[in-house]
Design an enzyme around this catalytic site. Structure first.
Site, mmCIF file in Angstrom:
data_model
loop_
_atom_site.group_PDB
_atom_site.id
_atom_site.type_symbol
_atom_site.label_atom_id
_atom_site.label_comp_id
_atom_site.label_asym_id
_atom_site.label_seq_id
_atom_site.Cartn_x
_atom_site.Cartn_y
_atom_site.Cartn_z
ATOM 1 C CB SER A 59 22.623 39.403 -11.016
ATOM 2 O OG SER A 59 21.636 38.426 -10.822
ATOM 3 C CE1 TYR A 71 19.115 44.113 -10.007
ATOM 4 C CE2 TYR A 71 18.696 41.815 -10.578
ATOM 5 C CZ TYR A 71 19.438 42.765 -9.905
ATOM 6 O OH TYR A 71 20.510 42.373 -9.145
ATOM 7 C CE LYS A 127 22.950 45.189 -11.052
ATOM 8 N NZ LYS A 127 23.824 45.386 -9.916
HETATM 9 P P1 NAD Z 1 20.671 46.421 -1.196
HETATM 10 O O1 NAD Z 1 19.465 47.131 -1.718
HETATM 11 O O2 NAD Z 1 20.658 45.937 0.191
HETATM 12 O O3 NAD Z 1 21.947 47.344 -1.422
HETATM 13 C C1 NAD Z 1 22.049 48.295 -2.442
HETATM 14 C C2 NAD Z 1 22.453 49.596 -1.812
HETATM 15 O O4 NAD Z 1 22.608 50.591 -2.822
HETATM 16 C C3 NAD Z 1 21.403 50.111 -0.844
HETATM 17 O O5 NAD Z 1 22.043 50.405 0.373
HETATM 18 C C4 NAD Z 1 20.857 51.351 -1.510
HETATM 19 O O6 NAD Z 1 20.472 52.334 -0.552
HETATM 20 C C5 NAD Z 1 22.013 51.801 -2.367
HETATM 21 N N1 NAD Z 1 21.662 52.569 -3.558
HETATM 22 C C6 NAD Z 1 20.737 52.256 -4.505
HETATM 23 N N2 NAD Z 1 20.734 53.205 -5.457
HETATM 24 C C7 NAD Z 1 21.661 54.135 -5.117
HETATM 25 C C8 NAD Z 1 22.132 55.337 -5.698
HETATM 26 N N3 NAD Z 1 21.625 55.811 -6.842
HETATM 27 N N4 NAD Z 1 23.100 56.029 -5.082
HETATM 28 C C9 NAD Z 1 23.633 55.579 -3.925
HETATM 29 N N5 NAD Z 1 23.227 54.457 -3.317
HETATM 30 C C10 NAD Z 1 22.244 53.742 -3.909
HETATM 31 O O7 NAD Z 1 20.962 45.219 -2.207
HETATM 32 P P2 NAD Z 1 21.990 44.018 -2.106
HETATM 33 O O8 NAD Z 1 21.215 42.775 -2.021
HETATM 34 O O9 NAD Z 1 23.027 44.288 -1.113
HETATM 35 O O10 NAD Z 1 22.604 44.078 -3.561
HETATM 36 C C11 NAD Z 1 23.801 44.764 -3.844
HETATM 37 C C12 NAD Z 1 24.136 44.604 -5.307
HETATM 38 O O11 NAD Z 1 24.211 43.234 -5.614
HETATM 39 C C13 NAD Z 1 23.122 45.204 -6.255
HETATM 40 O O12 NAD Z 1 23.824 45.831 -7.277
HETATM 41 C C14 NAD Z 1 22.364 44.012 -6.769
HETATM 42 O O13 NAD Z 1 21.907 44.238 -8.057
HETATM 43 C C15 NAD Z 1 23.426 42.940 -6.760
HETATM 44 N N6 NAD Z 1 22.887 41.594 -6.616
HETATM 45 C C16 NAD Z 1 22.110 41.274 -5.550
HETATM 46 C C17 NAD Z 1 21.591 39.994 -5.443
HETATM 47 C C18 NAD Z 1 20.707 39.632 -4.275
HETATM 48 O O14 NAD Z 1 20.032 38.607 -4.356
HETATM 49 N N7 NAD Z 1 20.714 40.354 -3.185
HETATM 50 C C19 NAD Z 1 21.872 39.037 -6.429
HETATM 51 C C20 NAD Z 1 22.681 39.396 -7.471
HETATM 52 C C21 NAD Z 1 23.175 40.675 -7.559
#
Ligand code: NAD
Length: 689
Positions: free
Chosen positions: A128, A158, A162
């Site tokens: 991120s 958080y 990351k």
């Molecule tokens: P999201 O919560 O929709 O997706 C994350 C998924 O991981 C979920 O489906 C959740 O059920 C699953 N999960 C969490 N912990 C788990 C575990 N221990 N075992 C198995 N599954 C698990 O989030 P997103 O927005 O799709 O984000 C995905 C990734 O992108 C994350 O790593 C997040 O840190 C990163 N990210 C997101 C954003 C954003 O703004 N959405 C920005 C930068 C980075």
């Protein structure tokens, strides 16, 4: 034989993960998904399957469960991993730091250990822009737009998790330089899939601007709070780099493809920013979304929010040049797609009056293949299984009015006489499994006494359908299933994509069927005749005896008594069903009745619905009315049923369809010959009172 190689996507049911799964499959990758569903719904996978028109292997696994993870690596030849699974709420992480470290860092370590054990050394990792921290902290250097050389300094727990995982991957690469780690630092992902089928499903109050605005637009929140308008920007509100989630998903595919271009054994650790390079203020986003919605959405300026910074805009040059990837979609595109997603799915993947459960077989919960999808309106409830798009149950006023079994294995057994199945591609019989179109003869699976019945042993009623896409409003719900049957399946020519759309309200079940040959099909013509084979029982007893039935006609297609194959003659049935008869064992019926004598069409859906059967049983007083646009219907009194608790005459069928074996009759065959560019369709409704 070459072994299929898979990409494992962790967190693939989540917002960014599900979009990436779709892009990967559309680029030709094979994908297996694991997700604990802690912050997502399996329905995202159901929708992704619907979009890509193929099944996606899924396992409900937490990253910490190394035994389960190992099994996935044992069972699938995994060549690389895209790692999304993590907790992601910045604010929450400050309250629950240990949970964040445990889940994100602990989970990543478990994953990397299992990868290491299996010699899988390719990982694309979701990082991120938050790892850069507040870039305004540098007083003597302007790091905007932010490139990958900008020093890191994550602020929240958080962000620190990351960054910790980035370092773990870097350290792994240092310890063994055949590891390939692509670290993707995302800026602000927004938008939804243009199909309207996938999007962000924020459980609770959304943390992000656009999901919040979307909830204001549908009336779930009063107004948007704008945190500070006294920043040094165009309009005083903070600037972010908003990237469409589909562009972001494609960035993962580009990174994976880039890693694949490396020489065998050559490793890499490399960071890429994924952003557009263009910043938008909060008020600009508000204006863009308001424009799509068609009215100015209410907002209120409140004080600055702790941790917010003026500007986070990416310099994506490195990803543009090295990965050959560039964000193509605009903020306006994202607003349009988000609005479509929100309008069509106001509660995300939660659908009112809908629930799904699983068949009662051992192991059913592991991969969710055997789902039972139920809509309930008042005291009417309908359950459709993915297997065979089968009407597994209809309950009316607390009683079951169809034959219904609780085990998938029973439905899959040879004894199952197509209970509730949506049968195709060719329902009913084909003599000697042989037919000709345009002078070419085809031979289909002879699965019944030397003939083909219900499309062969792997007909539509004996395959798993994709979906359903479930949607509802206050009064009715729809379940749309899809099957992609390939050229040669059961001996039939051409690919066929068929959909079965079930609509449920408080007293009726409607089934709309559609079939086409896709442009990509290697052959241009086939035969289609589809119906549903549900067995009704209005008596609440073991048999249908005593059911009073009335048909719209007594005209039938004459058939031979042994094989029920048509002679080509149209005759009058031996009894006057049109004047009501009592279904007694002495009166078995298995005949094709003629509802329309001419005007044959391939797509009958525009025609007026014709009531074909009315039936009732004095013991319950329940009445069934069946109406259809199809030209014929088979009535079968279930005299050969013998499965599980069900014996002869446990139910009767009213199967709206085309003329019996129309494909082998030159006068009738235009009902069933489907060519590329044409559409097959029918519409049938069963109403209970
Ligand atoms: P999201 O919560 O929709 O997706 C994350 C998924 O991981 C979920 O489906 C959740 O059920 C699953 N999960 C969490 N912990 C788990 C575990 N221990 N075992 C198995 N599954 C698990 O989030 P997103 O927005 O799709 O984000 C995905 C990734 O992108 C994350 O790593 C997040 O840190 C990163 N990210 C997101 C954003 C954003 O703004 N959405 C920005 C930068 C980075």
């Amino acid at each position: 034989m070459a072994i299929d190689k898979y990409i494992l996507v962790t967190g693939g049911a989540g917002y960014i993960g599900s979009h990436t799964v779709v892009e990967l499959i559309q680029r030709g990758f094979k994908v297996v998904v694991i997700d604990s569903l802690v912050n997502s719904s399996y329905d995202a996978i159901v929708r992704a399957e619907y979009i890509v028109r193929s099944p996606i292997p899924f396992f409900k696994i937490d990253l910490h469960d190394k035994a389960a993870l190992n099994k996935v690596f044992d069972d699938y030849a995994i060549e690389g991993v895209i790692h999304f699974a993590a907790f992601k709420a910045v604010g929450e992480s400050a309250q629950k730091p240990l949970e964040y470290y445990e889940n994100n860092v602990g989970g990543a370590v478990a994953l990397l250990e299992v990868m290491s054990t299996h010699g899988v050394k390719t990982i694309v990792y979701s990082s991120s822009a938050t790892v850069y921290g507040d870039v305004s902290r540098f007083k003597d250097h302007n790091y905007l737009p932010i490139n990958e050389k900008c020093p890191t300094d994550p602020v929240s727990p958080y962000g620190k998790t990351k960054y910790a995982i980035e370092n773990i991957i870097a350290d792994l690469h240092s310890s063994d330089n055949s590891w390939r780690g692509a670290v993707l630092r995302y800026f602000n992902p927004i938008g939804a899939h243009p199909s309207g089928l996938l999007g962000e499903d924020p459980l609770g109050v959304p943390n992000n601007l656009l999901p919040y605005l979307a909830q204001v637009a549908v009336g779930r929140r009063d107004k948007l709070n704008v945190f500070g308008n006294d920043y040094d920007s165009r309009d005083g509100t903070p600037i972010r780099d908003y990237i469409h989630v589909v562009d972001l998903a494609q960035g993962h595919v580009a990174a994976l493809e880039y890693l694949k271009t490396l020489e065998q054994g050559q490793g890499l650790y490399r960071v890429w920013n994924l952003g557009t390079g263009k910043g938008s203020t909060v008020l600009e986003i508000h204006a863009a979304f308001s424009a799509v919605v068609g009215r100015e959405l209410p907002y209120n300026v409140v004080g600055r929010r702790a941790g917010d910074v003026l500007n986070l805009t990416a310099d994506p040059t490195r990803a543009n040049t090295e990965l050959g990837w560039k964000a193509k979609l605009t903020v306006e595109d994202a607003c349009r797609d988000l609005w479509k997603w929100t309008m069509e799915n106001p509660y995300g993947f939660q659908v009112k009056n809908f629930k799904w459960s699983l068949f009662n077989d051992p192991g059913a919960e592991v991969n969710f293949a055997s789902r039972l999808n139920t809509f309930t309106f008042g005291d009417f409830s309908v359950t459709i299984a993915n297997y065979g798009a089968t009407i597994q149950n209809i309950a009316f006023k607390g009683r079951t009015v169809v034959t219904s079994m609780d085990k998938l294995s029973l439905y899959q057994s040879d004894d199952n006489p197509a209970f509730g199945a949506t049968v195709g591609r060719y329902a009913n019989r084909i003599r000697n499994g042989t037919f000709s179109i345009d002078g070419v003869t085809y031979h289909t699976d002879k699965n019944w006494r030397g003939h083909t019945i219900h499309g062969g042993s792997r007909g539509f009623g004996r395959q798993f359908w994709l979906g359903p896409v479930a949607k509802s409003d206050e009064t009715h719900g729809t379940l749309e299933f899809l099957i992609y049957d390939k050229d040669g399946s059961n001996g039939f020519p051409a690919d066929v994509i068929a959909t079965a759309k079930f609509t449920v309200d408080e007293k009726s079940l409607r089934l709309e069927i559609e079939a086409r040959i896709p442009e990509s099909s290697p052959k241009d013509v086939t035969a289609v005749n589809m119906t549903n084979h549900v067995y009704f029982n209005l008596s609440s007893g073991e048999t249908i005896d005593g059911t009073i039935i009335k048909t719209c006609t007594d005209t039938i297609l004459e058939s031979d008594p042994d094989y029920l194959l048509p002679t080509g003659r149209v005759i009058q049935y031996k009894q006057k069903l049109s004047e009501s008869v009592d279904l007694q064992p002495s009166n078995p019926i298995d005949n094709c009745f003629v509802a329309k004598v001419d005007g044959f069409k391939l797509d009958t859906r525009g025609d007026e619905m014709q009531t074909i059967v009315e039936a009732h049983h004095p013991s319950t007083g329940f009445k069934l009315t069946a109406a259809t646009t199809d030209p014929a219907f088979q009535i079968y009194t279930g005299d050969f049923v013998d499965i599980g608790p069900y014996k002869a005459r446990a139910g009767f069928c009213v199967e709206a369809q085309r003329y019996l074996e129309a494909i082998n009759n030159e006068h009738w065959n235009k009902q069933v010959i489907l060519r590329k560019g044409e559409v097959y369709g029918s519409d049938t409704i069963y109403t209970f009172s």
